[in-house]
Design an enzyme around this catalytic site. Structure first.
Site, PDB file in Angstrom:
ATOM      1  CB  ALA A 209      22.167  38.564  -8.422  1.00 29.92           C
TER       2      ALA A 209
ATOM      3  NE  ARG B 297      15.222  23.757  -6.578  1.00 32.65           N
ATOM      4  CZ  ARG B 297      16.317  23.140  -6.154  1.00 32.65           C
ATOM      5  NH1 ARG B 297      16.272  22.363  -5.079  1.00 32.65           N
ATOM      6  NH2 ARG B 297      17.454  23.276  -6.789  1.00 32.65           N
TER       7      ARG B 297
ATOM      8  CE1 TYR C 198      15.355  52.314  30.226  1.00 29.63           C
ATOM      9  CE2 TYR C 198      14.385  54.194  31.356  1.00 29.63           C
ATOM     10  CZ  TYR C 198      14.971  53.641  30.227  1.00 29.63           C
ATOM     11  OH  TYR C 198      15.164  54.402  29.112  1.00 29.63           O
TER      12      TYR C 198
ATOM     13  CB  SER D  15      15.101  49.411  47.267  1.00 24.75           C
ATOM     14  OG  SER D  15      16.248  48.663  47.530  1.00 24.75           O
TER      15      SER D  15
ATOM     16  NE  ARG E 120      10.550  56.735  53.428  1.00 21.64           N
ATOM     17  CZ  ARG E 120      11.736  56.199  53.674  1.00 21.64           C
ATOM     18  NH1 ARG E 120      12.481  55.720  52.701  1.00 21.64           N
ATOM     19  NH2 ARG E 120      12.184  56.139  54.910  1.00 21.64           N
TER      20      ARG E 120
HETATM   21  C1  UD1 Z   1      23.980  26.912 -14.466  1.00 23.00           C
HETATM   22  C2  UD1 Z   1      24.787  26.259 -15.585  1.00 23.00           C
HETATM   23  C3  UD1 Z   1      25.111  24.822 -15.174  1.00 23.00           C
HETATM   24  C4  UD1 Z   1      25.881  24.819 -13.878  1.00 23.00           C
HETATM   25  C5  UD1 Z   1      25.093  25.561 -12.792  1.00 23.00           C
HETATM   26  C6  UD1 Z   1      25.930  25.727 -11.556  1.00 23.00           C
HETATM   27  C7  UD1 Z   1      23.899  27.285 -17.580  1.00 23.00           C
HETATM   28  C8  UD1 Z   1      23.076  27.094 -18.797  1.00 23.00           C
HETATM   29  N1  UD1 Z   1      23.996  26.260 -16.785  1.00 23.00           N
HETATM   30  O1  UD1 Z   1      22.795  26.151 -14.259  1.00 23.00           O
HETATM   31  O2  UD1 Z   1      25.907  24.214 -16.192  1.00 23.00           O
HETATM   32  O3  UD1 Z   1      26.162  23.499 -13.477  1.00 23.00           O
HETATM   33  O4  UD1 Z   1      24.733  26.878 -13.264  1.00 23.00           O
HETATM   34  O5  UD1 Z   1      25.200  26.349 -10.553  1.00 23.00           O
HETATM   35  O6  UD1 Z   1      24.468  28.337 -17.390  1.00 23.00           O
HETATM   36  N2  UD1 Z   1      20.572  33.879 -13.752  1.00 23.00           N
HETATM   37  C9  UD1 Z   1      20.362  35.152 -14.211  1.00 23.00           C
HETATM   38  N3  UD1 Z   1      19.560  35.314 -15.294  1.00 23.00           N
HETATM   39  C10 UD1 Z   1      19.003  34.280 -15.961  1.00 23.00           C
HETATM   40  C11 UD1 Z   1      19.236  32.974 -15.475  1.00 23.00           C
HETATM   41  C12 UD1 Z   1      20.041  32.807 -14.358  1.00 23.00           C
HETATM   42  O7  UD1 Z   1      20.856  36.120 -13.659  1.00 23.00           O
HETATM   43  O8  UD1 Z   1      18.300  34.529 -16.954  1.00 23.00           O
HETATM   44  C13 UD1 Z   1      21.439  33.710 -12.561  1.00 23.00           C
HETATM   45  C14 UD1 Z   1      20.739  33.083 -11.379  1.00 23.00           C
HETATM   46  O9  UD1 Z   1      20.214  34.070 -10.532  1.00 23.00           O
HETATM   47  C15 UD1 Z   1      21.868  32.319 -10.713  1.00 23.00           C
HETATM   48  C16 UD1 Z   1      22.798  31.981 -11.871  1.00 23.00           C
HETATM   49  O10 UD1 Z   1      22.469  32.825 -12.933  1.00 23.00           O
HETATM   50  O11 UD1 Z   1      22.584  33.133  -9.807  1.00 23.00           O
HETATM   51  C17 UD1 Z   1      22.680  30.536 -12.311  1.00 23.00           C
HETATM   52  O12 UD1 Z   1      21.370  30.264 -12.688  1.00 23.00           O
HETATM   53  P1  UD1 Z   1      20.658  28.909 -12.300  1.00 23.00           P
HETATM   54  O13 UD1 Z   1      19.346  28.882 -12.953  1.00 23.00           O
HETATM   55  O14 UD1 Z   1      20.759  28.686 -10.852  1.00 23.00           O
HETATM   56  O15 UD1 Z   1      21.652  27.866 -12.936  1.00 23.00           O
HETATM   57  P2  UD1 Z   1      21.343  26.820 -14.054  1.00 23.00           P
HETATM   58  O16 UD1 Z   1      20.917  27.541 -15.279  1.00 23.00           O
HETATM   59  O17 UD1 Z   1      20.450  25.811 -13.499  1.00 23.00           O
END
Ligand code: UD1
Ligand code: MG
Length: 460
Positions: free
Chosen positions: A13, A19, A368, A408, A443
């Protein structure tokens, strides 16, 4: 032993969620009325006693504060160097046993999905399982590369993939389950030589293949792969989750006129034969009794409504209780700690706060009542106000007995007590206690001066 006892679950997380275009960290965006991450944590906890480690980065203070008290540990990933790095952070201090890696932003995953995944892994003898699914439009997902025997060989990120690999429909959902030894051995070997200069967790697959180790491809449904990356996807996830809840209500005999515009959170219970009109929003631990009708655009939060009640359009009820066969609204407002008895009537534009309102009593219009007790079978006339807030900035109580008739436009200047059976004349400002069965009128007296009006109007 339950499926998740003795497991470690790593929840990723730390990502920014660019986005989402929102100042809120992605995993704190609401799904069915609570931060997305609560839902996944609750789902994991329903499956056993796993140790949950949450990797936080962007908005780490806020995320850590929000999950504080849920029995999880937050680990800080200072720089978002990729999923491989995130899991490396989470493996410190090292754990034993099996490890499940999940994304914090996949809110449609159910307990059933997770338990199937873990069971399939546990019944195999491989070191790691990757959860996959088939997508018509695999987009930016990593692709699962299998050899001619169907053995998983690699996961290729879309940004690094050849045209041939991009055509593969089987994708990586981002969920993995592995024995901790696999991560301990292979995570330190991951390099960041790829299109994004990130440490890809997915590279563990190829490293294992080099050592002739097998990887299990665990097939799951598309909801498992569904990640929230934009407000549009958040809205889609919410729609799906609210809809699922309404479907369960329909199966249990609740009458929902328009399932698409009825919003019911997970913990809500609704009795059979109850009717929910469009635009009804039921939140938190709310209970609605059997045969109760809730008209359009009512918001009911953490409240209990008895059987056979009518809650008419536009009412707002929060942390309150309503007894059976009572009728509220349209446009009634119950603020916290209000308890309405059985067969009561609370009419339009009536606001109640911290009120104990006895059985069969009525407040039908424009009133009220705050910090008040009302006995049984009492009638509160139109425009009655309990003046509960005094010059010393403290709140005081109004106690009205049973069988009282309040005319009232009455104001009760609290603290004040009205005995059973009393009668209060319309337009009274009541500042002193009224004994049982007495009449109180407070009153100004009417003065009539014959013919005086013509002095002003000039008419003869
Ligand atoms: C990753 C997978 C991809 C898969 C996709 C599914 C890798 C390299 N790729 O893609 O194959 O299809 O998930 O959703 O793993 N996060 C961290 N720290 C980081 C980077 C990411 O905690 O440094 C967390 C993000 O908050 C997210 C999750 O990891 O919850 C996935 O990261 P995100 O960048 O969404 O996925 P991709 O790397 O695009
Ligand atoms: Mg990424």
């Amino acid at each position: 032993m339950r499926d998740f006892d003795n497991m470690t679950v790593i929840l990723l997380a730390a990502g920014q969620g660019t986005r989402m275009k929102s100042p809120l960290p992605k995993v704190l965006h609401p799904i069915s009325g609570e931060p997305m991450i609560y839902r996944i944590i609750r789902t994991i906890q329903s499956l056993g006693d796993a140790e949950i480690r949450v990797v936080v980065g962007h908005g780490k203070e806020l995320v850590s504060r929000v999950v504080d008290g849920l029995g999880v540990t937050c680990l800080i990933q200072e720089k978002q160097l990729g999923t491989g790095d995130a899991v490396r952070v989470a493996m410190e201090p090292p754990t034993d046993g099996d490890v499940l890696v999940l994304n914090g932003d996949h809110p449609l995953i159910t307990a059933d999905d997770l338990s199937k995944i873990v069971r399939e892994f546990k019944s195999s003898d491989v070191g790691m399982g990757v959860v996959t699914c088939e997508l018509g439009e695999p987009g930016s997902f990593g692709r699962i590369v299998r050899d001619s025997y169907g053995t998983v060989q690699a996961i290729v990120e879309a940004k690094d993939a050849t045209d041939v690999a991009l055509k593969i429909k089987e994708v990586n959902t981002g969920i993995y389950v592995a024995s901790s030894d696999i991560f301990k051995k292979y995570l330190p070997q991951i390099q960041s030589t790829n299109a994004q200069n990130e440490y890809y967790l997915t590279d563990v697959v190829e490293l294992m293949r080099t050592d002739q180790k097998e990887i299990l491809g665990i097939k799951a449904n598309r909801n498992v792969a569904f990640g929230v990356n934009s407000q549009m996807e958040l809205a889609m996830a919410n729609k799906e989750i609210y809809r699922k809840k309404v479907d369960t209500l329909l199966e249990n005999g609740v009458i929902v006129l328009d399932p698409e515009t009825t919003y019911v959170e997970d913990e809500v219970e609704v009795g059979s034969g109850a009717v929910l009109y469009p635009g009804v929003f039921l939140r938190g631990k709310t209970q609605i009794g059997a045969l109760t009708v809730i008209e359009p655009n009512c918001m009911i939060i953490q409240s209990t409504i008895g059987d056979s009640c009518e809650i008419k359009a536009g009412s707002y009820i929060e942390k309150s209780e309503v007894g059976e066969r009572s009728v509220l609204g349209p446009y009634a407002r119950l603020r916290p700690e209000t308890k309405i008895g059985k067969e009561c009537k609370i009419g339009n534009f009536v606001e109640l706060k911290k009120v104990d309102f006895g059985d069969k009593s009525k407040a039908s219009h424009l009133t009220y009542l705050g910090d008040a007790e009302v006995g049984e079978d009492t009638n509160i006339g139109c425009g009655t106000i309990t003046c509960n807030y005094r010059e010393d900035k403290k709140k005081y109580k109004t106690k009205i007995g049973s069988g009282v008739f309040v005319g009232s436009d009455t104001q009760f200047i609290a603290p004040v007590e009205i005995g059973d059976g009393a009668l209060i004349g319309s337009g009274s400002t009541i500042t002193k206690n009224v004994p049982k069965d007495a009449l109180a009128v407070a009153r100004g007296r009417q003065i009539v001066k014959e013919g005086w009006a013509t002095r002003f109007t000039g008419k003869k």
